[in-house]
Write an enzyme that holds these catalytic residues in place. Sequence first.
Site, PDB file in Angstrom:
ATOM      1  N   LYS A 140     -14.281  22.955  18.230  1.00 30.77           N
ATOM      2  CA  LYS A 140     -15.079  23.656  17.214  1.00 30.77           C
ATOM      3  C   LYS A 140     -14.468  25.018  16.883  1.00 30.77           C
ATOM      4  O   LYS A 140     -14.445  25.436  15.716  1.00 30.77           O
ATOM      5  CB  LYS A 140     -16.508  23.827  17.715  1.00 30.77           C
ATOM      6  CG  LYS A 140     -17.273  22.519  17.896  1.00 30.77           C
ATOM      7  CD  LYS A 140     -17.494  21.763  16.602  1.00 30.77           C
ATOM      8  CE  LYS A 140     -18.610  22.335  15.778  1.00 30.77           C
ATOM      9  NZ  LYS A 140     -18.911  21.490  14.583  1.00 30.77           N
TER      10      LYS A 140
ATOM     11  N   ASN B   7     -28.570  24.476  20.525  1.00 31.44           N
ATOM     12  CA  ASN B   7     -29.027  23.105  20.705  1.00 31.44           C
ATOM     13  C   ASN B   7     -30.051  22.756  19.629  1.00 31.44           C
ATOM     14  O   ASN B   7     -31.051  23.466  19.450  1.00 31.44           O
ATOM     15  CB  ASN B   7     -29.670  22.947  22.085  1.00 31.44           C
ATOM     16  CG  ASN B   7     -28.660  23.050  23.201  1.00 31.44           C
ATOM     17  OD1 ASN B   7     -27.922  22.122  23.481  1.00 31.44           O
ATOM     18  ND2 ASN B   7     -28.602  24.216  23.847  1.00 31.44           N
TER      19      ASN B   7
ATOM     20  N   PRO C 154     -58.744   0.537  -9.401  1.00 35.25           N
ATOM     21  CA  PRO C 154     -57.770  -0.557  -9.227  1.00 35.25           C
ATOM     22  C   PRO C 154     -56.486  -0.338 -10.015  1.00 35.25           C
ATOM     23  O   PRO C 154     -56.498   0.111 -11.163  1.00 35.25           O
ATOM     24  CB  PRO C 154     -58.540  -1.776  -9.741  1.00 35.25           C
ATOM     25  CG  PRO C 154     -59.970  -1.456  -9.462  1.00 35.25           C
ATOM     26  CD  PRO C 154     -60.096   0.017  -9.719  1.00 35.25           C
ATOM     27  N   GLY C 155     -55.362  -0.630  -9.357  1.00 35.54           N
ATOM     28  CA  GLY C 155     -54.053  -0.571  -9.994  1.00 35.54           C
ATOM     29  C   GLY C 155     -53.388   0.784 -10.005  1.00 35.54           C
ATOM     30  O   GLY C 155     -52.230   0.903 -10.431  1.00 35.54           O
TER      31      GLY C 155
ATOM     32  N   TYR D 245     -15.163  20.137  23.549  1.00 36.95           N
ATOM     33  CA  TYR D 245     -15.968  20.323  22.339  1.00 36.95           C
ATOM     34  C   TYR D 245     -15.853  21.769  21.855  1.00 36.95           C
ATOM     35  O   TYR D 245     -15.641  22.021  20.658  1.00 36.95           O
ATOM     36  CB  TYR D 245     -17.425  19.973  22.642  1.00 36.95           C
ATOM     37  CG  TYR D 245     -18.367  20.191  21.478  1.00 36.95           C
ATOM     38  CD1 TYR D 245     -18.368  19.324  20.391  1.00 36.95           C
ATOM     39  CD2 TYR D 245     -19.259  21.264  21.472  1.00 36.95           C
ATOM     40  CE1 TYR D 245     -19.230  19.519  19.326  1.00 36.95           C
ATOM     41  CE2 TYR D 245     -20.127  21.462  20.417  1.00 36.95           C
ATOM     42  CZ  TYR D 245     -20.112  20.593  19.338  1.00 36.95           C
ATOM     43  OH  TYR D 245     -20.972  20.791  18.287  1.00 36.95           O
TER      44      TYR D 245
END
Length: 371
Positions: free
Chosen positions: A106, A131, A275-276, A102
């Site tokens: 890289k 990390n 409501p709504g 790895y």
Amino acid sequence: MKILLTGARGFLGWHTRLRLHALTDHEVVPVGRDEWSDLGALVADVDAVVHIAGVNRAATDDEVEGGNVGLAENLATAITRAGRPLRVVYANSIQAGNGTPYGRGKERAALILREATEGVGGHLVDVLLPNIFGEHGRPRYNSFVATFVDATVRGDAPTINDNQVGLLHVQDAAQSLLDGLTTDAATLSPEPETHGVQEVWDLLQEFHASYVPVGEIPDLSTKFRIDLFNTYRAALFPDHYPIRLTPHSDPRGSFVETVRCRGGEGQTSFSTTVPGITRGEHYHLHKIERFAVISGSGTMELRKMFSDEVLTFPATGEQPVAIDMPVGWVHNITNTGEDTLLTQFWSHEVFRPEAPDTFPEPVRRQPPQEA
């Protein structure tokens, strides 16, 4: 600025795209496996590239090393063919050059990208990331923290080799990549916070012991605790929710405990909604926010940013429940009943107008208009 973002649907890519969406006006071109064959045409039409796509683990060492080199070669070819100066921000690793497959991959990728970028008069910023942990990390792939979170949720007990590890939350990593879009530096090295592996496991067990049974919020007195708790609860969503609240009733009426927190800041508020009407329609980068319906009937809807699926949770005052909104998920609440909806809101921090961590976005996206 128009920015091409490789690996946009991966762990760090999603968080970087989220932060770009929340904090900038840049146009982002997300690139993953499906768009990789069009890389040349896409690079030709952007001002900058943030290169995150990579291979962390694979079946063989050659696939890890060669995979990172191959992705860099593909991007380098596209940069060279574009034939004009570009800013390239590379999500590299502090493991680059450490002799592992790895690390070799890289390191070699950084050299390939720098040669291509400088060859067209551009500027490459090499961001050396430690990390990384955070919400929606893949167990056994992105970090040991993701593996520990998964084991905690499943009730498993992993073997722990305790040592000190430098950890950086993924949103802080994303900010380093955003910084790379404007810095004159050739290299950025964000500073991690050091914690013990056993310490991380013990904190997760502390969270799990109180949060799962009754929805109790743990001690959030440090940034690391907040970041780790957000990481943990993201793994619980949506299966663990809604959190069932327990009403205590007598002839006088009822009493419901909606939030119990063991430490840190906190702010409680309530709203009435006719409501709504819908409230919310926003997302957060780090804030923990709880919605609890106290009276009336409504629905809470959530959608993970950059996805289309909408999750719906009904809620009533007669059977009170709460939802703790995951980071990076747009959420709202709508009064679906005939009476006024009373909702209590709690967040882990005091509201600060200069840094509200609240970004408007509709849960239900409008379909594109036909020409």
